[in-house]
Every structure is written in C-alpha cells, then in structure tokens.
Scaffold this active site. Structure first.
Site, short mmCIF file in Angstrom:
data_model
loop_
_atom_site.label_atom_id
_atom_site.label_comp_id
_atom_site.label_asym_id
_atom_site.label_seq_id
_atom_site.Cartn_x
_atom_site.Cartn_y
_atom_site.Cartn_z
NE ARG A 18 -2.99 -1.31 3.19
CZ ARG A 18 -3.41 -0.87 4.37
NH1 ARG A 18 -4.10 0.26 4.45
NH2 ARG A 18 -3.14 -1.52 5.48
CD GLN A 107 8.76 -14.29 6.67
OE1 GLN A 107 8.79 -13.07 6.70
NE2 GLN A 107 7.72 -15.00 7.07
CB THR A 113 3.47 -12.57 12.13
OG1 THR A 113 2.27 -13.27 12.52
CG2 THR A 113 3.07 -11.27 11.43
NE ARG A 372 27.35 25.62 -1.08
CZ ARG A 372 28.24 25.62 -2.09
NH1 ARG A 372 28.50 26.73 -2.73
NH2 ARG A 372 28.84 24.51 -2.45
CG ASN A 425 35.73 29.62 -5.02
OD1 ASN A 425 35.04 30.05 -5.94
ND2 ASN A 425 35.34 28.63 -4.25
NE ARG A 479 36.60 51.99 -11.59
CZ ARG A 479 36.23 52.44 -10.40
NH1 ARG A 479 35.69 51.61 -9.52
NH2 ARG A 479 36.40 53.69 -10.06
C1 UD1 Z 1 -0.56 -8.52 12.89
C2 UD1 Z 1 -1.16 -9.43 13.93
C3 UD1 Z 1 -2.45 -8.81 14.47
C4 UD1 Z 1 -2.15 -7.45 15.04
C5 UD1 Z 1 -1.47 -6.57 14.00
C6 UD1 Z 1 -1.01 -5.29 14.61
C7 UD1 Z 1 -0.59 -11.68 13.19
C8 UD1 Z 1 -1.07 -12.91 12.55
N1 UD1 Z 1 -1.47 -10.71 13.33
O1 UD1 Z 1 -1.48 -8.46 11.83
O2 UD1 Z 1 -2.99 -9.64 15.48
O3 UD1 Z 1 -3.33 -6.83 15.49
O4 UD1 Z 1 -0.31 -7.23 13.46
O5 UD1 Z 1 -0.52 -4.45 13.62
O6 UD1 Z 1 0.54 -11.60 13.62
N2 UD1 Z 1 5.75 -9.66 8.35
C9 UD1 Z 1 6.87 -10.38 8.00
N3 UD1 Z 1 6.70 -11.58 7.38
C10 UD1 Z 1 5.48 -12.08 7.10
C11 UD1 Z 1 4.35 -11.34 7.47
C12 UD1 Z 1 4.52 -10.13 8.11
O7 UD1 Z 1 8.00 -9.95 8.23
O8 UD1 Z 1 5.41 -13.16 6.54
C13 UD1 Z 1 5.95 -8.37 9.03
C14 UD1 Z 1 5.36 -7.21 8.27
O9 UD1 Z 1 6.31 -6.65 7.41
C15 UD1 Z 1 4.98 -6.28 9.38
C16 UD1 Z 1 4.65 -7.19 10.54
O10 UD1 Z 1 5.25 -8.43 10.24
O11 UD1 Z 1 6.08 -5.49 9.77
C17 UD1 Z 1 3.15 -7.36 10.74
O12 UD1 Z 1 2.63 -7.93 9.57
P1 UD1 Z 1 1.22 -7.53 9.03
O13 UD1 Z 1 0.95 -8.26 7.79
O14 UD1 Z 1 1.09 -6.06 9.01
O15 UD1 Z 1 0.31 -8.15 10.18
P2 UD1 Z 1 -1.21 -7.90 10.36
O16 UD1 Z 1 -1.96 -8.74 9.43
O17 UD1 Z 1 -1.47 -6.46 10.36
#
Ligand code: UD1
Ligand code: CA
Length: 496
Positions: A18, A107, A113, A372, A425, A479
């Site tokens: 997004r 990853q 997560t 500067r 300069n 001059r």
């Molecule tokens: C997650 C939580 C949700 C919480 C919310 C808060 C889970 C399943 N859900 O949801 O309960 O309310 O955060 O913001 O954990 N990321 C990775 N690898 C992945 C997926 C995500 O590194 O495979 C990172 C994303 O870049 C981000 C963070 O983990 O920084 C959270 O991921 P995001 O997809 O935003 O989680 P939500 O679905 O919002």
C-alpha cells in the site's frame, strides 16, 4: 532492568504494497529517519544482547541500510551471524556495559508473522526472552517495552494490547470473561473472527515478549489452517493457554506507540504525531514555537533559553541554537551551531553537511541568505539577502549584506564586503583561497581572483577585478578607465 537475557526480533519482511513505492516500506522516513531506524534505536535503549531483523522484500537494501542505523543507535552490526563486533549501546536506559548485536534472518517467501519469527530461531538462545517488534511501528517508547518485559518476567507470555474505538483489521484479544483483566484465551485475527469476536475492542498491538524456550516449542506447532493461509504468530497464545502457561497483557492507551505505517497517509499522520511530541518537548523546555503544527525536526535540536522559532522552519541533522536565538519564518537549518542572540531572518538556508556551519553570537543572517559547509562566522557578523558563504571564515563584525559570494575565503574583523562582489575561488581545476585582512572595504561588484590577499585596512574600488595581492592601507582599482564624450548625440531612428 530485566534480570533475564533479552533478544529482540524485528519483523521487516513484508512488502508494504500500500506504500506503492519502490523503496521497501521500513526504509521510508519519519522525522528524517527510516522507520526501521526508529525501531532499532528503541531496541538499542533496552538492555538487549541481540536484535534480529527479519528481511524479505528488498532484503539486500534493508540490510545495507541497517548498518547505518545501527551505528547511529550505538548498536553493533553482527553480520557474521555469531554476534559480530560488539559496540556500546549509547543511551540512558541501557546499562553502561550493555551490548547489542544486530543480525539478519531472511524470510523468503513470507508465509506469515509466525513463519517470520521462525526464521530468527537459530539465532536465539533458550535462556532468554524474545521481544517481537515490527519494523513499521516507529513510535514505541522504550519505557513501554520495559513495562511489557516486566509483565513477562522471563516466564509469561506478555502481549502489548490497546482498546480502540474502531478495532477493524486488528487481531482481537479474546478473554474468558467480560472483565477487563479476565484470563486471555486467544488472539483471533479479523478475518477469522466471529461476529461476536469482532465486537471486541481490545486489540493485539503486534508486540509481545515471550520466553524463547517456550516460543521455540510453540512455533513448531503452528499451522496455516486459517482464513489467510498464513502461519500466525498470534496462534501461540492458544498453545500457551493449552499448556497452562500464564498469558498476560500490558494495556496501553497511547495508540500512536503501536501504530503501524501501511500507506503514505498513515506515514504522514504519524509524522505529525511525532513532530507534535518533539515540539511539545521543546516548548516544555521554554522554547517559543510560533505554531507547533508548523515545525519540523528531523534530527537533534538543542536550544538555549529564550529561543524563538517562527512558523515553517525545518531543522535537520545536528543543530544547536544558543540562548536568545530567533529564527524567522521558513528557514531550513541543518548541521549548524547558532550562537547566542543571533537572528536568522526568514527564508534562510543553512546546511553545514559534514563540515558544519558556525554562526557567532549576535550575528544577523538573512533574509534569503545561504550558509554552506564550512561557513564559520564570528560574533556580530552580518550576512544579508542573496549572500552565499561556503568554506569561509568571517571574523567578528565582518559584513556582507547584499548579493555576494564568499567561497574559500578568510575574512578579517570588521571587513565590509560590497554588494555583488565575489571570490573567484575556482580556476576550473583547483580551488584557491582569498584572504581579506581586517578592516578592508571591498566596493560593489568586485571579483577577487584567488589566490589573492587584500592587505589590512585596504580599499578595493567598485567594479574591480583584483588578481594581485594589495598592500595594507592601499586603494586598489582594477577596471577600465572611464571615458566621457561631451555632447554625445544618440543615433536617430531611421524613418522608412
Ligand atoms: C498482525 C497481527 C495482528 C495485530 C497486528 C497489529 C498476526 C497474525 N497478526 O497483523 O494480530 O493486530 O499485526 O498491527 O501476527 N511480516 C513479515 N513476514 C510475514 C508477514 C509479516 O515480516 O510473513 C511483518 C510485516 O512486514 C509487518 C509485521 O510483520 O512489519 C506485521 O505484519 P502484518 O501483515 O502487518 O500483520 P497484520 O496482518 O497487520
Ligand atoms: Ca499491519
């Protein structure tokens, strides 16, 4: 202070679709620093021994950027995966002997997560607690995390939670009863929640602290049988409950501390929150801001007593404003030290970059001036409109008030440098120095071809091009001689 070893896992593998940007989400800037730099900085303030950043989308770019953040936060880059060089965490909350190593775990692909944290497991030791943070949540305060860690206390699963009026999209904290502190039984993601669960307004912030030994066992039990087909970190709550382990919440009310950045709109909203906090801090110290809503600090700003800052000023890098300094509207000031009582008039641009800029006490700069790198001005120096100063020293009381350039120059006390004058300069290959000794008067529209020295107390006539050194006290004029033809009649217009 935690009595158990602490490791921090920072999730930063997500795509950030997004943001609609080529730049990985966590490298977008808030307050002049990447989102991830804020999170690493916060981790650096905890007495942690290691931070593991989970990278995926744009991994190479994110990892390369981290070295810089780590240096700024006093964190060591442990890229060898075994702890690496250890550096001092330079901050108030950390113990004096605290050291934090920075590592990465990739990853690929991103399966959720829970899967993200699994990638860090080989780098985490079982004797510790793991604190899970997100690289896109920049405004968490170290004190909040300390409170969460004391809830965890090395043995419990501690969740940072928040009650929101509109919890849409977040994981909900499911409790065994209606009381605010009833036993937590699960976190249910929005997409998996029943209608009744969607009414719950207490949400999981995305931040938790968990004993690593338990985390390892629970992560091994995750599956992806859910609405999103992902391995949810939040499912470990169910396992903890099933295992009879205490799950506790540290509830906060300050939503900005756990707000994530998913879009340019959210980034701009958090930027304003951040700026208002910085502005408030300054006002509490006595700084008078004309309008805290029109103030931007993107680095470190230190102010003496009775500093006044008008609207729309931007401060970047390391800036100090001495006692009684006044900054007019629409100034950009970066990497500079402004002495006591100096006045920076509107629309002035100052950037010292690596060399810095120094403005002496009581100096008057601008409006529309440009200082500067390497501009070093003594006391009571006047730099007026459309004057540019670069890599030059101006001694006390020197003045360049209009439309002038001073580059690679050494200017003595009380020198008056006329309108439209410049130091030439650069000869096309090398830069050379111009020395203007004390009490010299340079007329308007002069070109001083460096290297050249104008002797003390000398005068240079307006419109001169000076290529040779001048003696002290001399009047120098270089001059074309003026010619006047008496009774000159202008050509008449030819009639056709
Ligand atoms: C997650 C939580 C949700 C919480 C919310 C808060 C889970 C399943 N859900 O949801 O309960 O309310 O955060 O913001 O954990 N990321 C990775 N690898 C992945 C997926 C995500 O590194 O495979 C990172 C994303 O870049 C981000 C963070 O983990 O920084 C959270 O991921 P995001 O997809 O935003 O989680 P939500 O679905 O919002
Ligand atoms: Ca999110």
């Amino acid at each position: 202070m935690a009595t158990f070893p602490l490791d921090v896992v920072i999730m930063a593998a997500g795509k950030g679709t997004r943001m609609k940007s080529r730049l990985p989400k966590v490298l977008h800037r808030l307050g002049g620093r990447a989102l991830l730099a804020h999170v690493i900085g916060c981790a650096g303030q905890l007495a942690a021994r290691r931070a593991v950043v989970i990278t995926g989308h744009g991994a190479a770019e994110v990892e390369a950027a981290c070295a810089g953040f780590a240096a700024a936060a006093g964190v060591a880059d442990g890229a060898d995966g075994a702890g690496g060089v250890q550096a001092q965490a330079g901050n108030a909350l950390a113990q004096a002997d605290n050291k934090l190593a920075l590592d990465f775990a990739r990853q690929e692909p991103q399966l959720g997560t829970g899967h993200a944290v699994q990638q860090a497991l080989p780098l985490l030791a079982d004797d510790g607690v793991t604190l899970v943070l997100s690289g896109d949540v920049p405004l968490t305060q170290a004190t909040t995390l300390q409170a969460l860690l004391s809830q965890c206390d090395g043995q419990r699963l501690a969740l940072l939670t928040l009650t929101m009026s509109d919890p849409t999209g977040y994981g909900r904290i499911v409790r065994a009863g209606p009381e605010a502190d009833a036993q937590i039984s699960a976190i249910v993601e929005q997409k998996d929640a029943s209608d009744a669960q969607r009414q719950i307004r207490e949400i999981y912030s995305g931040i938790m602290a968990v004993p690593t030994r338990l985390l390892r066992g629970w992560l091994a039990r995750l599956d992806n049988c859910n609405a999103q087909g992902e391995f949810y970190l939040t499912d470990i709550v169910k396992f903890a409950v099933a295992d009879g382990l205490a799950v506790v919440a540290h509830q906060i009310t300050d939503a900005a501390q756990v707000a994530g950045v998913n879009s340019p709109v959210q980034l701009a909203e958090l930027e304003r929150v951040h700026q208002l906090r910085l502005a408030t801090k300054l006002m509490e110290q006595g700084v008078r801001l004309a309008d805290p809503a029109r103030f931007d600090q993107r680095g470190e700003l230190t102010c003496g007593q009775d500093v006044e800052i008008d609207v729309n000023c931007v401060f970047d890098g390391r800036v100090s404003l001495g006692e009684g300094v006044r900054v007019g509207a629409n100034c950009v000031i970066a990497n500079a030290a402004i002495g006591a009582g100096a006045v920076i008039h509107p629309f002035t641009h100052i950037d010292g970059e690596k060399l810095g800029v120094q403005v002496g006490a009581g100096s008057l700069i601008g409006p529309f001036a440009r200082l500067r790198p390497g501009a070093q001005l003594g006391a009571e120096v006047h730099i007026g409109n459309f004057v540019e100063v670069k890599n030059s020293t101006l001694a006390d009381g020197a003045k360049a008030n209009h439309l002038a350039y001073l580059g690679d120059a050494t200017v003595g006390e009380r020198v008056n440098y006329g309108a439209g004058s410049i130091t030439a300069n650069y000869d096309g290959a090398n830069k050379h120095r111009t020395v203007i000794e004390a009490d010299v008067h340079i007329g308007s529209n002069c070109v001083l071809v460096a290297p050249v020295t104008i002797g003390a107390g000398g005068t240079v006539g307006g419109g001169s091009t000076i290529t040779k050194d001048t003696a002290p006290g001399a009047l120098s004029v270089g001059r074309g001689k003026q010619v006047s033809i008496a009774n000159w009649s202008r050509p008449a217009k030819i009639k056709r």
